[in-house]
Design a protein around this motif. Sequence first.
Motif, PDB file in Angstrom:
ATOM      1  N   ALA A 148      72.614 -34.683 -13.139  1.00  0.00           N
ATOM      2  CA  ALA A 148      72.163 -35.373 -11.931  1.00  0.00           C
ATOM      3  C   ALA A 148      73.144 -35.100 -10.800  1.00  0.00           C
ATOM      4  N   ILE A 149      72.597 -34.869  -9.609  1.00  0.00           N
ATOM      5  CA  ILE A 149      73.391 -34.502  -8.433  1.00  0.00           C
ATOM      6  C   ILE A 149      72.850 -35.263  -7.231  1.00  0.00           C
ATOM      7  N   LEU A 150      73.726 -35.737  -6.364  1.00  0.00           N
ATOM      8  CA  LEU A 150      73.319 -36.315  -5.087  1.00  0.00           C
ATOM      9  C   LEU A 150      73.637 -35.297  -4.001  1.00  0.00           C
ATOM     10  N   VAL A 151      72.592 -34.825  -3.314  1.00  0.00           N
ATOM     11  CA  VAL A 151      72.731 -33.797  -2.284  1.00  0.00           C
ATOM     12  C   VAL A 151      72.490 -34.426  -0.924  1.00  0.00           C
ATOM     13  N   GLY A 152      73.350 -34.119   0.045  1.00  0.00           N
ATOM     14  CA  GLY A 152      73.232 -34.667   1.383  1.00  0.00           C
ATOM     15  C   GLY A 152      72.794 -33.628   2.398  1.00  0.00           C
ATOM     16  N   ARG A 153      73.074 -33.898   3.683  1.00  0.00           N
ATOM     17  CA  ARG A 153      72.723 -32.967   4.751  1.00  0.00           C
ATOM     18  C   ARG A 153      73.436 -31.631   4.555  1.00  0.00           C
ATOM     19  N   ARG A 154      72.783 -30.593   5.089  1.00  0.00           N
ATOM     20  CA  ARG A 154      73.344 -29.242   5.060  1.00  0.00           C
ATOM     21  C   ARG A 154      73.550 -28.734   3.637  1.00  0.00           C
ATOM     22  N   SER A 155      72.863 -29.310   2.671  1.00  0.00           N
ATOM     23  CA  SER A 155      72.969 -28.963   1.247  1.00  0.00           C
ATOM     24  C   SER A 155      74.349 -29.274   0.675  1.00  0.00           C
ATOM     25  N   ASP A 156      75.078 -30.202   1.292  1.00  0.00           N
ATOM     26  CA  ASP A 156      76.363 -30.630   0.749  1.00  0.00           C
ATOM     27  C   ASP A 156      76.156 -31.378  -0.564  1.00  0.00           C
ATOM     28  N   ILE A 157      76.954 -31.056  -1.563  1.00  0.00           N
ATOM     29  CA  ILE A 157      76.901 -31.719  -2.871  1.00  0.00           C
ATOM     30  C   ILE A 157      77.886 -32.882  -2.825  1.00  0.00           C
ATOM     31  N   LEU A 158      77.365 -34.105  -2.834  1.00  0.00           N
ATOM     32  CA  LEU A 158      78.195 -35.285  -2.619  1.00  0.00           C
ATOM     33  C   LEU A 158      78.735 -35.876  -3.909  1.00  0.00           C
ATOM     34  N   VAL A 159      77.891 -36.002  -4.918  1.00  0.00           N
ATOM     35  CA  VAL A 159      78.279 -36.622  -6.185  1.00  0.00           C
ATOM     36  C   VAL A 159      77.541 -35.919  -7.312  1.00  0.00           C
ATOM     37  N   TRP A 160      78.181 -35.796  -8.473  1.00  0.00           N
ATOM     38  CA  TRP A 160      77.519 -35.237  -9.636  1.00  0.00           C
ATOM     39  C   TRP A 160      78.104 -35.869 -10.892  1.00  0.00           C
ATOM     40  N   SER A 181      65.193 -22.875   3.223  1.00  0.00           N
ATOM     41  CA  SER A 181      64.078 -23.663   3.756  1.00  0.00           C
ATOM     42  C   SER A 181      64.484 -25.105   4.008  1.00  0.00           C
ATOM     43  N   GLN A 182      65.306 -25.661   3.126  1.00  0.00           N
ATOM     44  CA  GLN A 182      65.761 -27.031   3.319  1.00  0.00           C
ATOM     45  C   GLN A 182      66.791 -27.123   4.442  1.00  0.00           C
ATOM     46  N   LEU A 183      67.617 -26.072   4.607  1.00  0.00           N
ATOM     47  CA  LEU A 183      68.525 -26.038   5.756  1.00  0.00           C
ATOM     48  C   LEU A 183      67.742 -26.000   7.065  1.00  0.00           C
ATOM     49  N   ARG A 184      66.611 -25.291   7.066  1.00  0.00           N
ATOM     50  CA  ARG A 184      65.769 -25.247   8.262  1.00  0.00           C
ATOM     51  C   ARG A 184      65.244 -26.638   8.607  1.00  0.00           C
ATOM     52  N   MET A 185      64.857 -27.405   7.581  1.00  0.00           N
ATOM     53  CA  MET A 185      64.421 -28.782   7.814  1.00  0.00           C
ATOM     54  C   MET A 185      65.548 -29.591   8.444  1.00  0.00           C
ATOM     55  N   ASP A 186      66.763 -29.427   7.947  1.00  0.00           N
ATOM     56  CA  ASP A 186      67.908 -30.117   8.528  1.00  0.00           C
ATOM     57  C   ASP A 186      68.115 -29.718   9.977  1.00  0.00           C
ATOM     58  N   ALA A 187      67.956 -28.421  10.264  1.00  0.00           N
ATOM     59  CA  ALA A 187      68.160 -27.931  11.628  1.00  0.00           C
ATOM     60  C   ALA A 187      67.150 -28.555  12.585  1.00  0.00           C
ATOM     61  N   ARG A 209      68.185 -12.565   6.366  1.00  0.00           N
ATOM     62  CA  ARG A 209      66.778 -12.228   6.190  1.00  0.00           C
ATOM     63  C   ARG A 209      65.929 -13.476   5.968  1.00  0.00           C
ATOM     64  N   LEU A 210      66.375 -14.367   5.100  1.00  0.00           N
ATOM     65  CA  LEU A 210      65.603 -15.576   4.808  1.00  0.00           C
ATOM     66  C   LEU A 210      65.607 -16.537   5.989  1.00  0.00           C
ATOM     67  N   TRP A 211      66.718 -16.642   6.694  1.00  0.00           N
ATOM     68  CA  TRP A 211      66.794 -17.533   7.857  1.00  0.00           C
ATOM     69  C   TRP A 211      65.819 -17.078   8.938  1.00  0.00           C
ATOM     70  N   ALA A 212      65.629 -15.775   9.076  1.00  0.00           N
ATOM     71  CA  ALA A 212      64.754 -15.238  10.114  1.00  0.00           C
ATOM     72  C   ALA A 212      63.279 -15.519   9.842  1.00  0.00           C
ATOM     73  N   THR A 213      62.904 -15.895   8.622  1.00  0.00           N
ATOM     74  CA  THR A 213      61.501 -16.187   8.325  1.00  0.00           C
ATOM     75  C   THR A 213      61.056 -17.529   8.892  1.00  0.00           C
ATOM     76  N   HIS A 214      62.003 -18.438   9.158  1.00  0.00           N
ATOM     77  CA  HIS A 214      61.704 -19.782   9.669  1.00  0.00           C
ATOM     78  C   HIS A 214      60.831 -20.593   8.707  1.00  0.00           C
ATOM     79  N   ASP A 215      60.890 -20.287   7.432  1.00  0.00           N
ATOM     80  CA  ASP A 215      60.139 -21.063   6.454  1.00  0.00           C
ATOM     81  C   ASP A 215      60.816 -22.409   6.212  1.00  0.00           C
ATOM     82  N   VAL A 216      60.017 -23.445   6.035  1.00  0.00           N
ATOM     83  CA  VAL A 216      60.545 -24.774   5.747  1.00  0.00           C
ATOM     84  C   VAL A 216      59.745 -25.391   4.599  1.00  0.00           C
ATOM     85  N   LYS A 217      60.427 -26.150   3.762  1.00  0.00           N
ATOM     86  CA  LYS A 217      59.761 -26.896   2.703  1.00  0.00           C
ATOM     87  C   LYS A 217      60.749 -27.892   2.119  1.00  0.00           C
ATOM     88  N   GLU A 218      60.200 -28.924   1.518  1.00  0.00           N
ATOM     89  CA  GLU A 218      61.005 -29.899   0.805  1.00  0.00           C
ATOM     90  C   GLU A 218      60.606 -29.807  -0.660  1.00  0.00           C
TER      91      GLU A 218
END
Length: 306
Positions: free
Chosen positions: A136-148, A195-201, A226-235
């Motif tokens: 189990a992992i708690l993930v925060g903004r910017r994909s930071d790993i907060l607790v595991w 894609s999740q970083l894009r949601m954060d942005a 390459r992946l950042w340039a696609t502008h794909d987003v998803k949760e």
Amino acid sequence: MDEYPEPVHEPAAGALDPRAELSEFLRTRRARLRPQDVGLPDYGRYRRVPGLRREELAQLAGVSVAYYTRLEQGNGRHVSAEVLDAIARALRLSDAEHAHLTHLAKPKQKKKPAGRAQQVRGPLRTLLDTMDGVPAILVGRRSDILVWNRMAAAVFGDWAELPAREQNWARLVFLRPEYRELFVDWEHKASDVVSQLRMDAGSHPNDPRLSALVGELSVKSEEFRRLWATHDVKERCHGIQRLHHPLVGELDLRLESFHQADAHEQMLVTYHAEPNSPSAEALRLLASWGADATRAGTSTPSARTA
């Protein structure tokens, strides 16, 4: 409530421009639609742009070409929710993409600065400690790993051995070769992270640490660019995570994620195996091996924090 200071990033050259983000997101969504996808005639080789033309998209959304053009140029200041809904339907956006479009076009003023320290409630750390057989992992903004917890360290490595700024999924996936070997479908994992970083942005366009992270990864990783340039987003809320663990071999784990009700930007992510499966037996072995099961550093019986 425990507070975890943000890792310090070097400032990136420039910041994320919300107008440019809106413009590129709409352009890339329009380019992926073919006329036949929406019931329009296809003029074949006479088409000079990929996907739909602006006038075709405006017609589908029921707005003027001039109005849509201004929006695609990044001018979404006065756009209404109804117009955004119509454009989202015309572009056939997913729920996550629709939310991202709204964030880009009508950004909300945050009461707290985006770069503030991320806080984790003490009971959450206790909860992870009690999940003895489930990574189990708690993930925060910017994909930071907060607790595991201990099992997460046994499966993914003990991140306590890393500097605080490296305890981040994007950095691990794109900058550490061992994670390219760990994930059976590395490309899919990398796409999820971006894609999740894009949601954060979209939610935090003025976050300096996010801008710095994107800038650094863009310089250091061609795959990230390459992946950042696609502008794909998803949760990603659930799915199968296939891993190749150096000690127990193949692991097929079911991923489930849960947003925190009082801290929606934090997500509790768990991984479990089907009962009586080879992966369940592999997890049991990792749990019994304790410290020997970690791929990096020493495992401890309590949840680690960044």
